[in-house]
Design a protein around this motif. Structure first.
Motif, PDB file in Angstrom:
ATOM      1  N   VAL A 241      35.305 -45.729   7.281  1.00 58.51           N
ATOM      2  CA  VAL A 241      35.011 -46.575   8.441  1.00 58.51           C
ATOM      3  C   VAL A 241      35.569 -47.985   8.223  1.00 58.51           C
ATOM      4  CG1 VAL A 241      33.154 -47.613   9.792  1.00 58.51           C
ATOM      5  CG2 VAL A 241      33.007 -45.224   9.115  1.00 58.51           C
ATOM      6  N   SER A 243      38.267 -48.838   6.609  1.00 56.09           N
ATOM      7  CA  SER A 243      39.699 -48.802   6.904  1.00 56.09           C
ATOM      8  C   SER A 243      39.945 -48.716   8.406  1.00 56.09           C
ATOM      9  CB  SER A 243      40.349 -47.603   6.196  1.00 56.09           C
ATOM     10  OG  SER A 243      40.221 -47.724   4.801  1.00 56.09           O
ATOM     11  N   PHE A 244      39.117 -47.938   9.091  1.00 52.92           N
ATOM     12  CA  PHE A 244      39.281 -47.749  10.537  1.00 52.92           C
ATOM     13  C   PHE A 244      39.168 -49.067  11.289  1.00 52.92           C
ATOM     14  CE2 PHE A 244      37.586 -46.782  14.771  1.00 52.92           C
ATOM     15  CZ  PHE A 244      38.528 -45.876  15.224  1.00 52.92           C
TER      16      PHE A 244
END
Length: 361
Positions: A241, A243-244
């Protein structure tokens, strides 16, 4: 930006877009950090964290503000505001520095956890330093001090801690209870910490307390009630999450970089950037590290240097840029320092980690 295909100015208010994007990114990042810390770490290292947050952080703001005040034609309060915005170390950039293979191989767990814990907690606590010059710019002296003590410190900061403890502890107990009754599948847990992050973030904003600090404290409180298996699941989902949300946030920063304003500042802007990166933390921590029972001089050099700037500094700048006439200059300076910090700290992370590892081996 070069092809003019994506322009935040055409989407609406660029400052508001950045503020909300950076707020969500910070919340996700500090939750991830809080869940990676060992359960007893904050209690065990409270003296060192007190030095990093209670002494180093305000002195960092003063040093950075003094550099800007001495080099540029900034008012004293505007310089202090700039110093406050570049004080919080960034949890997003710090995570990439302490979680890489070179860091895990060469840095002790205690050093990595200290860098992470400082980055996770000082993003919320920096609100105290940011709002103090803003209040003096917009109110009389006595009124500013009163509002800072009652509204900022007692309500927004202490209220955020109380809210985070309550929601985090309740969420942890509920999850533990559900698992004991076998009423929750392992796959259901993957969305749990993300939902907790957004719940605390939204709840803190609704009641008017400092939301980033509330999320970090909630993660620490929640972490006291989950087992080793769940902690592994948390780490995996939080990294994904992070990185997202992180990559689009830095892409957004790249789209709004004020290149023309950077060029107009010229060598004076570059001088401020270099001086801030070199002197805002390292000399201060080298003077303070003996007060900590767990820091040696090599640790002080490493932690003093690795105080990366990133989304946290950008968030606070967008938050206050509209309060003063010199807001545009503060945004220009902060964006320059963040850009330089991401490059310099990113490029030096692995080499210095290996050098540190050889020195302490």
């Amino acid at each position: 930006m070069g092809l003019d295909l994506l322009s935040p100015a055409r989407w609406g208010n660029p400052e508001l877009i950045m503020e909300e994007a950076f707020r969500i990114t910070l919340a996700i990042a500090v939750m991830g950090i809080s869940l990676r810390l060992p359960r007893a770490f904050i209690r065990r290292e409270w003296r060192t964290l007190a030095i990093l947050l209670g002494v180093l952080m305000p002195l960092t703001a003063l040093v950075s503000g003094a550099i800007a005040f001495g080099v540029l034609e900034l008012s004293l309060l505007a310089a202090l505001l700039f110093g406050a915005t570049v004080t919080p170390t960034d949890p997003v950039v710090a995570s990439s520095i302490v979680n890489g293979s070179a860091a895990k191989k060469n840095l002790s767990p205690n050093v990595r956890y200290l860098i992470s814990a400082e980055a996770g907690s000082n993003d919320g606590l920096a609100y105290l330093l940011v709002m103090l010059p803003v209040l003096f710019m917009t109110r009389s002296g006595d009124s500013a001090v009163g509002v800072w003590l009652l509204d900022i410190f007692l309500w927004k900061i202490l209220g955020a801690i109380v809210l985070g403890v309550i929601i985090g502890a309740v969420a942890g107990r509920l999850l533990h209870h559900a698992e004991d009754r076998h009423s929750i599948e392992k796959s259901s847990f993957l969305a749990y910490t993300l939902a907790l992050t957004l719940l605390v973030l939204g709840g803190a904003m609704l009641i008017g307390v400092e939301e980033i600090l509330a999320v970090f404290v909630a993660g620490v409180a929640f972490d006291q009630f989950v087992g080793a298996q769940e902690r592994a699941a948390e780490k995996n989902v939080q990294e994904a999450v992070n990185s997202f949300f992180t990559l689009p946030a830095f892409t957004l920063f790249g789209l709004v970089i004020p290149w023309d304003e950077w060029l107009r500042l010229g060598w004076t802007g570059l001088l401020v950037v270099v001086a801030v990166l070199l002197f805002r933390r390292l000399p201060v921590l080298l003077l303070l590290y003996r007060l900590s029972p767990s820091l040696g001089w090599r640790d002080a050099w490493l932690i003093g240097w690795f105080g990366p700037l990133g989304i946290g500094a950008l968030f606070y700048t967008t938050l206050v840029v509209g309060y003063i006439d010199e807001g545009a200059l503060i945004w220009t300076l902060t964006s320059m320092v963040v850009f330089a910090s991401v490059l310099v700290h990113g490029l030096t992370a692995s080499p210095l980690a290996r050098r540190y590892g050889r020195a302490v081996a």
